[in-house]
Design a protein around this motif. Structure first.
Motif, PDB file in Angstrom:
ATOM      1  N   THR A  20       0.827  -1.201   0.000  1.00 56.75           N
ATOM      2  CA  THR A  20       0.000   0.000   0.000  1.00 56.75           C
ATOM      3  C   THR A  20       0.860   1.249   0.000  1.00 56.75           C
ATOM      4  O   THR A  20       1.860   1.310   0.716  1.00 56.75           O
ATOM      5  CB  THR A  20      -0.884  -0.005   1.272  1.00 56.75           C
ATOM      6  N   PHE A  21       0.465   2.223  -0.813  1.00 55.62           N
ATOM      7  CA  PHE A  21       1.095   3.548  -0.750  1.00 55.62           C
ATOM      8  C   PHE A  21       0.154   4.458   0.045  1.00 55.62           C
ATOM      9  O   PHE A  21      -1.037   4.519  -0.239  1.00 55.62           O
ATOM     10  CB  PHE A  21       1.279   4.136  -2.162  1.00 55.62           C
ATOM     11  N   HIS A  22       0.720   5.163   1.005  1.00 56.26           N
ATOM     12  CA  HIS A  22      -0.070   6.052   1.860  1.00 56.26           C
ATOM     13  C   HIS A  22       0.326   7.504   1.601  1.00 56.26           C
ATOM     14  O   HIS A  22       1.508   7.797   1.411  1.00 56.26           O
ATOM     15  CB  HIS A  22       0.215   5.781   3.340  1.00 56.26           C
ATOM     16  N   LEU A  23      -0.655   8.383   1.662  1.00 53.56           N
ATOM     17  CA  LEU A  23      -0.392   9.817   1.567  1.00 53.56           C
ATOM     18  C   LEU A  23      -1.109  10.513   2.713  1.00 53.56           C
ATOM     19  O   LEU A  23      -2.313  10.322   2.911  1.00 53.56           O
ATOM     20  CB  LEU A  23      -0.891  10.372   0.225  1.00 53.56           C
ATOM     21  N   LEU A  24      -0.365  11.299   3.464  1.00 57.53           N
ATOM     22  CA  LEU A  24      -0.931  12.094   4.555  1.00 57.53           C
ATOM     23  C   LEU A  24      -0.527  13.541   4.313  1.00 57.53           C
ATOM     24  O   LEU A  24       0.659  13.834   4.124  1.00 57.53           O
ATOM     25  CB  LEU A  24      -0.370  11.594   5.898  1.00 57.53           C
ATOM     26  N   ILE A  25      -1.517  14.432   4.256  1.00 61.57           N
ATOM     27  CA  ILE A  25      -1.211  15.862   4.100  1.00 61.57           C
ATOM     28  C   ILE A  25      -1.693  16.597   5.338  1.00 61.57           C
ATOM     29  O   ILE A  25      -2.858  16.461   5.738  1.00 61.57           O
ATOM     30  CB  ILE A  25      -1.872  16.450   2.826  1.00 61.57           C
ATOM     31  N   VAL A  26      -0.794  17.320   5.965  1.00 59.23           N
ATOM     32  CA  VAL A  26      -1.145  18.072   7.181  1.00 59.23           C
ATOM     33  C   VAL A  26      -0.706  19.522   7.053  1.00 59.23           C
ATOM     34  O   VAL A  26       0.228  19.845   6.311  1.00 59.23           O
ATOM     35  CB  VAL A  26      -0.488  17.462   8.452  1.00 59.23           C
ATOM     36  N   GLU A  27      -1.411  20.362   7.794  1.00 65.81           N
ATOM     37  CA  GLU A  27      -0.978  21.749   7.901  1.00 65.81           C
ATOM     38  C   GLU A  27      -0.327  21.914   9.262  1.00 65.81           C
ATOM     39  O   GLU A  27      -0.895  21.522  10.282  1.00 65.81           O
ATOM     40  CB  GLU A  27      -2.168  22.708   7.769  1.00 65.81           C
ATOM     41  N   LEU A  28       0.891  22.462   9.245  1.00 64.49           N
ATOM     42  CA  LEU A  28       1.615  22.618  10.501  1.00 64.49           C
ATOM     43  C   LEU A  28       1.202  23.933  11.166  1.00 64.49           C
ATOM     44  O   LEU A  28       1.169  24.980  10.529  1.00 64.49           O
ATOM     45  CB  LEU A  28       3.128  22.608  10.258  1.00 64.49           C
ATOM     46  N   PRO A  29       0.898  23.864  12.448  1.00 68.28           N
ATOM     47  CA  PRO A  29       0.456  25.064  13.159  1.00 68.28           C
ATOM     48  C   PRO A  29       1.620  26.008  13.409  1.00 68.28           C
ATOM     49  O   PRO A  29       2.784  25.588  13.428  1.00 68.28           O
ATOM     50  CB  PRO A  29      -0.077  24.505  14.471  1.00 68.28           C
ATOM     51  N   GLU A  30       1.302  27.290  13.589  1.00 63.73           N
ATOM     52  CA  GLU A  30       2.361  28.254  13.900  1.00 63.73           C
ATOM     53  C   GLU A  30       2.784  28.131  15.360  1.00 63.73           C
ATOM     54  O   GLU A  30       3.947  28.277  15.690  1.00 63.73           O
ATOM     55  CB  GLU A  30       1.878  29.674  13.583  1.00 63.73           C
ATOM     56  N   ALA A  31       1.795  27.846  16.227  1.00 63.09           N
ATOM     57  CA  ALA A  31       2.115  27.704  17.654  1.00 63.09           C
ATOM     58  C   ALA A  31       2.962  26.455  17.865  1.00 63.09           C
ATOM     59  O   ALA A  31       2.700  25.405  17.273  1.00 63.09           O
ATOM     60  CB  ALA A  31       0.830  27.611  18.458  1.00 63.09           C
ATOM     61  N   ARG A  65       1.953   0.792 -11.934  1.00 67.65           N
ATOM     62  CA  ARG A  65       0.960   1.227 -10.927  1.00 67.65           C
ATOM     63  C   ARG A  65       1.583   2.219  -9.955  1.00 67.65           C
ATOM     64  O   ARG A  65       0.944   3.185  -9.534  1.00 67.65           O
ATOM     65  CB  ARG A  65       0.419   0.015 -10.147  1.00 67.65           C
ATOM     66  N   ALA A  66       2.854   1.985  -9.598  1.00 67.67           N
ATOM     67  CA  ALA A  66       3.545   2.881  -8.659  1.00 67.67           C
ATOM     68  C   ALA A  66       3.667   4.282  -9.258  1.00 67.67           C
ATOM     69  O   ALA A  66       3.367   5.285  -8.589  1.00 67.67           O
ATOM     70  CB  ALA A  66       4.929   2.328  -8.319  1.00 67.67           C
ATOM     71  N   LEU A  67       4.085   4.361 -10.501  1.00 66.54           N
ATOM     72  CA  LEU A  67       4.243   5.669 -11.159  1.00 66.54           C
ATOM     73  C   LEU A  67       2.898   6.378 -11.292  1.00 66.54           C
ATOM     74  O   LEU A  67       2.789   7.582 -11.053  1.00 66.54           O
ATOM     75  CB  LEU A  67       4.901   5.498 -12.539  1.00 66.54           C
ATOM     76  N   HIS A  68       1.878   5.616 -11.648  1.00 65.23           N
ATOM     77  CA  HIS A  68       0.538   6.167 -11.802  1.00 65.23           C
ATOM     78  C   HIS A  68       0.023   6.716 -10.458  1.00 65.23           C
ATOM     79  O   HIS A  68      -0.559   7.808 -10.389  1.00 65.23           O
ATOM     80  CB  HIS A  68      -0.392   5.067 -12.327  1.00 65.23           C
ATOM     81  N   THR A  69       0.250   5.953  -9.390  1.00 65.57           N
ATOM     82  CA  THR A  69      -0.214   6.356  -8.057  1.00 65.57           C
ATOM     83  C   THR A  69       0.481   7.638  -7.608  1.00 65.57           C
ATOM     84  O   THR A  69      -0.152   8.548  -7.068  1.00 65.57           O
ATOM     85  CB  THR A  69       0.038   5.216  -7.038  1.00 65.57           C
ATOM     86  N   LEU A  70       1.796   7.726  -7.855  1.00 66.53           N
ATOM     87  CA  LEU A  70       2.517   8.927  -7.424  1.00 66.53           C
ATOM     88  C   LEU A  70       2.142  10.150  -8.251  1.00 66.53           C
ATOM     89  O   LEU A  70       2.153  11.269  -7.741  1.00 66.53           O
ATOM     90  CB  LEU A  70       4.022   8.681  -7.430  1.00 66.53           C
ATOM     91  N   ALA A  71       1.770   9.932  -9.499  1.00 69.32           N
ATOM     92  CA  ALA A  71       1.269  11.058 -10.306  1.00 69.32           C
ATOM     93  C   ALA A  71      -0.029  11.583  -9.684  1.00 69.32           C
ATOM     94  O   ALA A  71      -0.250  12.797  -9.594  1.00 69.32           O
ATOM     95  CB  ALA A  71       1.035  10.610 -11.748  1.00 69.32           C
ATOM     96  N   GLY A  72      -0.873  10.654  -9.208  1.00 68.36           N
ATOM     97  CA  GLY A  72      -2.115  11.030  -8.520  1.00 68.36           C
ATOM     98  C   GLY A  72      -1.834  11.758  -7.212  1.00 68.36           C
ATOM     99  O   GLY A  72      -2.481  12.764  -6.881  1.00 68.36           O
ATOM    100  N   PHE A  73      -0.847  11.251  -6.450  1.00 70.78           N
ATOM    101  CA  PHE A  73      -0.464  11.913  -5.190  1.00 70.78           C
ATOM    102  C   PHE A  73       0.019  13.329  -5.465  1.00 70.78           C
ATOM    103  O   PHE A  73      -0.273  14.259  -4.721  1.00 70.78           O
ATOM    104  CB  PHE A  73       0.642  11.113  -4.484  1.00 70.78           C
ATOM    105  N   LYS A  74       0.778  13.483  -6.543  1.00 71.56           N
ATOM    106  CA  LYS A  74       1.310  14.806  -6.884  1.00 71.56           C
ATOM    107  C   LYS A  74       0.165  15.797  -7.158  1.00 71.56           C
ATOM    108  O   LYS A  74       0.210  16.943  -6.726  1.00 71.56           O
ATOM    109  CB  LYS A  74       2.252  14.722  -8.082  1.00 71.56           C
TER     110      LYS A  74
END
Length: 318
Positions: A20-31, A65-74
């Motif tokens: 499985t390829f996982h993608l997590l996107i977070v916003e880092l707080p200023e505090a 599939r790996a290349l295709h998935t990372l294009a989607g992540f991008k």
């Protein structure tokens, strides 16, 4: 006069596992001590190890599939205006002859620089991720992460790792070795052969358990999430997973019994099962059962957090 605020730091964490390829996107707080805000949590079943990992290479279809998935992540990263990216790859990219070529192709096609990490480092990051999901407290726990290529074991409490080791015995490898045609029922002699193999390969784990005597077990990622879903009788989306779920021992044994007694088509239809995991879970439950027998542990929890959350934890601490 309008004050121009700089764009918040948005971080993408990519964990390229063998299954499985996982993608997590977070916003880092200023505090300084505020918690990051999750903007996206998603995964794709790439099955990078399929048809090749036991031969030491990534086969053409999974490679594509790996290349295709990372294009989607991008695309997702651009959509979410990500400012920093950390991408790691584990067992399948570590041990295959064309892993480095895939790293190069990914960089050329997406600009994402993938870091291939060693098993020991993988174990550390998994532990850091699990600690964010499960309050381990001052007692030693056995943490276990079953990947497609490798399996990590860590004995740790909330602040210290006492022992860790990565074994190249992931679910795809076990499938290739013990259940090459998973259309039918997993035969009892294959269960016996798989357990005999663990007795041999996991001798270092047996020694560590005898020395450190963990009191509970935490299972991270894929197979354990599926077992928790089976226990709850529903397939939870990645975004809906709580950090941790209790998995009663009798529920595990019930799932194990179902998985070992049904052929592929019926396994796939079990509530809570992702079709992609229907076969891997068969060899994975035999491994979990072996470890439960070895340790005598009766308290089992699952952690939805693993490697990518460990990366995040490290970055927040730095």
């Amino acid at each position: 006069m309008s004050v121009h605020h700089p764009l918040h730091r948005r971080l993408a964490l990519i964990d390229m596992g063998t299954n499985t390829f996982h993608l997590l996107i977070v916003e880092l707080p200023e505090a300084r001590h505020a918690q990051p805000v999750t903007l996206l949590r998603t995964k794709v079943g790439v099955r990078l190890g399929e048809g090749g990992i036991s031969k030491g290479q990534i086969a053409p279809e999974p490679y594509a599939r790996a290349l295709h998935t990372l294009a989607g992540f991008k695309e997702e990263m651009e959509l979410h205006q990500v400012t920093d990216v950390r991408a790691t790859a584990t067992s399948a990219m570590r041990v295959t002859s064309n892993g480095p070529e895939l790293v190069k192709d990914i960089f050329e096609q997406t600009g994402i620089q993938v870091e291939v990490i060693a098993g020991d480092r993988e174990a550390e990051l998994i532990c850091a991720g699990v600690r964010r999901a499960v309050p381990l407290g001052p007692e030693k726990h056995l943490i276990m992460d079953i990947g497609g290529g490798s399996v990590e074991f860590i004995i740790a409490d909330e602040s210290q790792i006492f022992w860790k080791q990565s074994f190249e015995i992931g679910a795809q490898r076990l499938l290739d070795k013990f259940f090459p045609d998973p259309s039918g029922v997993f035969p009892p002699e294959a269960v016996a052969a798989e357990k005999a193999y663990f007795q041999q390969v996991l001798a270092p784990l047996a020694a560590a358990v005898a020395e450190f005597r963990p009191v509970g077990m935490v299972g991270a990622s894929g197979s354990f999430d599926s077992l928790a879903d089976m226990h709850l009788g529903c397939l939870r989306a990645e975004a809906d997973l709580p950090p941790s779920t209790d998995l009663p021992l009798e529920s595990f044994h019930r799932s194990q019994q179902q998985l070992l007694s049904l052929p592929h088509e019926q396994r796939k239809a079990l509530p809570g099962i992702l079709p992609m995991r229907a076969d891997m879970l068969v060899v994975a439950v035999v491994l979990i059962d072996y470890v439960l027998e070895l340790t005598g542990l009766t308290h089992l929890r699952t952690s939805a957090y693993a490697l990518k959350e460990g990366l995040l934890a490290e970055m927040l601490a730095s």
